[in-house]
Write a protein that holds these residues in place. Structure first.
Motif, PDB file in Angstrom:
ATOM      1  N   GLY A  10       0.777  -1.217   0.000  1.00 20.95           N
ATOM      2  CA  GLY A  10       0.000   0.000   0.000  1.00 20.95           C
ATOM      3  C   GLY A  10       0.813   1.274   0.000  1.00 20.95           C
ATOM      4  N   SER A  11       2.130   1.184   0.018  1.00 21.01           N
ATOM      5  CA  SER A  11       2.956   2.379   0.098  1.00 21.01           C
ATOM      6  C   SER A  11       3.299   2.948  -1.256  1.00 21.01           C
ATOM      7  CB  SER A  11       4.269   2.047   0.822  1.00 21.01           C
ATOM      8  OG  SER A  11       5.044   1.171   0.008  1.00 21.01           O
ATOM      9  N   GLY A  12       3.135   2.164  -2.300  1.00 21.72           N
ATOM     10  CA  GLY A  12       3.534   2.624  -3.617  1.00 21.72           C
ATOM     11  C   GLY A  12       5.021   2.479  -3.843  1.00 21.72           C
ATOM     12  N   ALA A  13       5.731   1.839  -2.943  1.00 18.51           N
ATOM     13  CA  ALA A  13       7.172   1.669  -3.096  1.00 18.51           C
ATOM     14  C   ALA A  13       7.465   0.772  -4.284  1.00 18.51           C
ATOM     15  CB  ALA A  13       7.768   1.063  -1.822  1.00 18.51           C
ATOM     16  N   VAL A  14       8.668   0.924  -4.821  1.00 13.00           N
ATOM     17  CA  VAL A  14       9.062   0.128  -5.976  1.00 13.00           C
ATOM     18  C   VAL A  14       8.946  -1.354  -5.681  1.00 13.00           C
ATOM     19  CG1 VAL A  14      10.935  -0.382  -7.568  1.00 13.00           C
ATOM     20  CG2 VAL A  14      10.573   1.949  -6.804  1.00 13.00           C
ATOM     21  N   ALA A  15       9.304  -1.766  -4.463  1.00 10.39           N
ATOM     22  CA  ALA A  15       9.240  -3.181  -4.126  1.00 10.39           C
ATOM     23  C   ALA A  15       7.831  -3.722  -4.290  1.00 10.39           C
ATOM     24  CB  ALA A  15       9.732  -3.405  -2.696  1.00 10.39           C
ATOM     25  N   ALA A  16       6.818  -2.875  -4.048  1.00 11.19           N
ATOM     26  CA  ALA A  16       5.445  -3.320  -4.207  1.00 11.19           C
ATOM     27  C   ALA A  16       4.997  -3.260  -5.661  1.00 11.19           C
ATOM     28  CB  ALA A  16       4.516  -2.455  -3.352  1.00 11.19           C
ATOM     29  N   SER A  17       5.555  -2.362  -6.439  1.00 11.67           N
ATOM     30  CA  SER A  17       5.119  -2.179  -7.813  1.00 11.67           C
ATOM     31  C   SER A  17       6.300  -1.906  -8.739  1.00 11.67           C
ATOM     32  CB  SER A  17       4.138  -1.011  -7.910  1.00 11.67           C
ATOM     33  OG  SER A  17       2.984  -1.268  -7.173  1.00 11.67           O
ATOM     34  N   PRO A  18       7.015  -2.954  -9.138  1.00 10.36           N
ATOM     35  CA  PRO A  18       8.077  -2.726 -10.115  1.00 10.36           C
ATOM     36  C   PRO A  18       7.480  -2.117 -11.381  1.00 10.36           C
ATOM     37  CG  PRO A  18       7.937  -5.057  -9.516  1.00 10.36           C
ATOM     38  CD  PRO A  18       6.851  -4.346  -8.796  1.00 10.36           C
ATOM     39  N   VAL A  19       8.265  -1.319 -12.067  1.00 14.40           N
ATOM     40  CA  VAL A  19       7.806  -0.628 -13.268  1.00 14.40           C
ATOM     41  C   VAL A  19       8.391  -1.330 -14.486  1.00 14.40           C
ATOM     42  CG1 VAL A  19       7.863   1.544 -14.544  1.00 14.40           C
ATOM     43  CG2 VAL A  19       7.607   1.555 -12.038  1.00 14.40           C
ATOM     44  N   ILE A  20       7.534  -1.666 -15.434  1.00 14.75           N
ATOM     45  CA  ILE A  20       7.969  -2.303 -16.676  1.00 14.75           C
ATOM     46  C   ILE A  20       7.683  -1.339 -17.818  1.00 14.75           C
ATOM     47  CG2 ILE A  20       7.654  -4.196 -18.300  1.00 14.75           C
ATOM     48  CD1 ILE A  20       6.942  -4.735 -14.660  1.00 14.75           C
ATOM     49  N   VAL A  21       8.736  -0.930 -18.532  1.00 10.86           N
ATOM     50  CA  VAL A  21       8.611  -0.079 -19.705  1.00 10.86           C
ATOM     51  C   VAL A  21       8.460  -1.022 -20.899  1.00 10.86           C
ATOM     52  CG1 VAL A  21       9.673   1.717 -21.112  1.00 10.86           C
ATOM     53  CG2 VAL A  21      10.049   1.693 -18.618  1.00 10.86           C
ATOM     54  N   MET A  22       7.310  -0.940 -21.572  1.00  4.95           N
ATOM     55  CA  MET A  22       6.971  -1.914 -22.613  1.00  4.95           C
ATOM     56  C   MET A  22       6.705  -1.227 -23.950  1.00  4.95           C
ATOM     57  SD  MET A  22       2.938  -2.789 -21.875  1.00  4.95           S
ATOM     58  CE  MET A  22       2.597  -3.172 -23.589  1.00  4.95           C
ATOM     59  N   GLY A  23       6.682  -2.038 -24.996  1.00  5.83           N
ATOM     60  CA  GLY A  23       6.357  -1.557 -26.328  1.00  5.83           C
ATOM     61  C   GLY A  23       7.144  -2.327 -27.380  1.00  5.83           C
ATOM     62  N   VAL A  24       6.853  -2.028 -28.630  1.00  5.86           N
ATOM     63  CA  VAL A  24       7.530  -2.709 -29.739  1.00  5.86           C
ATOM     64  C   VAL A  24       8.987  -2.252 -29.825  1.00  5.86           C
ATOM     65  CG1 VAL A  24       5.381  -3.025 -31.036  1.00  5.86           C
ATOM     66  CG2 VAL A  24       6.799  -0.997 -31.457  1.00  5.86           C
ATOM     67  N   CYS A  25       9.754  -2.938 -30.647  1.00  4.07           N
ATOM     68  CA  CYS A  25      11.152  -2.577 -30.853  1.00  4.07           C
ATOM     69  C   CYS A  25      11.247  -1.149 -31.387  1.00  4.07           C
ATOM     70  CB  CYS A  25      11.820  -3.558 -31.812  1.00  4.07           C
ATOM     71  SG  CYS A  25      10.976  -3.767 -33.404  1.00  4.07           S
ATOM     72  N   GLY A  26      12.232  -0.416 -30.889  1.00  6.92           N
ATOM     73  CA  GLY A  26      12.499   0.912 -31.404  1.00  6.92           C
ATOM     74  C   GLY A  26      11.762   2.061 -30.754  1.00  6.92           C
ATOM     75  N   VAL A  27      10.935   1.800 -29.751  1.00  7.98           N
ATOM     76  CA  VAL A  27      10.189   2.907 -29.125  1.00  7.98           C
ATOM     77  C   VAL A  27      10.987   3.627 -28.042  1.00  7.98           C
ATOM     78  CG1 VAL A  27       7.865   2.044 -29.634  1.00  7.98           C
ATOM     79  CG2 VAL A  27       8.999   1.368 -27.491  1.00  7.98           C
ATOM     80  N   LEU A 116       4.426   0.905 -18.311  1.00  6.12           N
ATOM     81  CA  LEU A 116       4.464   2.126 -19.098  1.00  6.12           C
ATOM     82  C   LEU A 116       4.587   1.701 -20.549  1.00  6.12           C
ATOM     83  CD1 LEU A 116       6.995   4.291 -17.032  1.00  6.12           C
ATOM     84  CD2 LEU A 116       4.495   4.299 -16.911  1.00  6.12           C
ATOM     85  N   HIS A 117       3.513   1.873 -21.308  1.00  2.82           N
ATOM     86  CA  HIS A 117       3.484   1.434 -22.706  1.00  2.82           C
ATOM     87  C   HIS A 117       3.904   2.596 -23.601  1.00  2.82           C
ATOM     88  CE1 HIS A 117       0.932  -0.019 -26.364  1.00  2.82           C
ATOM     89  NE2 HIS A 117       2.224  -0.011 -26.609  1.00  2.82           N
ATOM     90  N   LEU A 118       5.076   2.479 -24.207  1.00  2.00           N
ATOM     91  CA  LEU A 118       5.553   3.487 -25.139  1.00  2.00           C
ATOM     92  C   LEU A 118       4.973   3.199 -26.514  1.00  2.00           C
ATOM     93  CD1 LEU A 118       9.304   3.821 -24.110  1.00  2.00           C
ATOM     94  CD2 LEU A 118       7.334   5.168 -23.361  1.00  2.00           C
ATOM     95  N   ALA A 119       4.334   4.192 -27.088  1.00  2.00           N
ATOM     96  CA  ALA A 119       3.678   4.019 -28.383  1.00  2.00           C
ATOM     97  C   ALA A 119       3.893   5.256 -29.235  1.00  2.00           C
ATOM     98  CB  ALA A 119       2.180   3.771 -28.176  1.00  2.00           C
ATOM     99  N   GLY A 120       3.846   5.049 -30.539  1.00  2.00           N
ATOM    100  CA  GLY A 120       4.008   6.168 -31.450  1.00  2.00           C
ATOM    101  C   GLY A 120       3.724   5.754 -32.875  1.00  2.00           C
ATOM    102  N   PRO A 121       3.830   6.688 -33.795  1.00  2.00           N
ATOM    103  CA  PRO A 121       3.564   6.392 -35.203  1.00  2.00           C
ATOM    104  C   PRO A 121       4.558   5.380 -35.768  1.00  2.00           C
ATOM    105  CG  PRO A 121       3.751   8.776 -34.813  1.00  2.00           C
ATOM    106  CD  PRO A 121       4.168   8.087 -33.567  1.00  2.00           C
ATOM    107  N   ARG A 122       4.044   4.462 -36.588  1.00  2.56           N
ATOM    108  CA  ARG A 122       4.889   3.435 -37.185  1.00  2.56           C
ATOM    109  C   ARG A 122       6.078   4.045 -37.916  1.00  2.56           C
ATOM    110  NH1 ARG A 122       6.851   1.108 -41.178  1.00  2.56           N
ATOM    111  NH2 ARG A 122       7.064  -1.148 -41.376  1.00  2.56           N
TER     112      ARG A 122
END
Length: 189
Positions: A10-27, A116-122
């Motif tokens: 409930g603290s929002g600490a990284v240990a409770a919620s690791p962050v994954i930066v996701m998306g297709v190659c090249g973003v 965190l989903h990185l997205a953009g124009p093809r």
């Protein structure tokens, strides 16, 4: 998306919620993950480091990976991220996580995670991939990755970020959103 999920502590600490930066190659997953890891003072896990030699060979030949190729890789990435969270208190992970089943697999190992989903124009992504000189994934895999990409669903904790702005703006937007949803909460500069 469940922006308020912060994990069992409930603290929002990284240990409770690791962050994954996701998306297709090249973003720009690795660049953003490195910048966030530095900002939050936690470790970065680069998923590309965990691909088998066979996976690297296939991708360097513009051959898409199958689920059979990806699942052991995702397990290795999850194990590395879990180790970082347990031993150092946090992790920012750069990992494509293109399909819901892949994100569920990672969540199964790490518990609550923020994506965190990185997205953009093809065209922009293709341009970035064409400019790459020292990476085993090139523009030849972009369409196959876009074909299987499943954006975050409403019940997944995370946000989408557009990449058609300067990286500093993406970093600021990511930090602001992570602060807003409470993960990670420590060491933000």
């Amino acid at each position: 998306m469940d922006h308020g999920e912060t994990g069992e502590h409930g603290s929002g600490a990284v240990a409770a919620s690791p962050v994954i930066v996701m998306g297709v190659c090249g973003v720009g997953k690795s660049l953003l993950a490195r910048r966030l890891a530095d900002a939050f003072g936690v470790a970065m896990v680069e998923a590309d480091d965990f691909h088998s030699d066979e996976n690297r060979r296939k991708m360097s030949q513009d051959l898409p990976l199958t689920d059979a190729d990806r699942l052991p890789w995702l397990d290795a990435v999850s194990a590395a991220a879990k180790w970082q969270v347990q031993s150092t208190g946090g992790a920012i992970v750069a990992c494509s996580c293109l399909r819901r089943v892949y994100r569920d697999r990672i969540r199964g190992e790490l518990g609550s995670s923020v994506f965190l989903h990185l997205a953009g124009p093809r065209a922009l992504i293709a341009e970035r991939l064409e400019a790459r000189t020292s990476h085993f994934v090139g523009a030849g895999l972009l369409d196959s990755q876009l074909d299987i990409l499943e954006p975050l669903q409403d019940d997944e904790s995370g946000i989408a970020l557009e990449i058609n702005v300067p990286i500093d703006d993406v970093v600021v937007a990511a930090i602001d959103e992570l602060r807003r949803i409470g993960a990670p909460a420590q060491s933000v500069v």
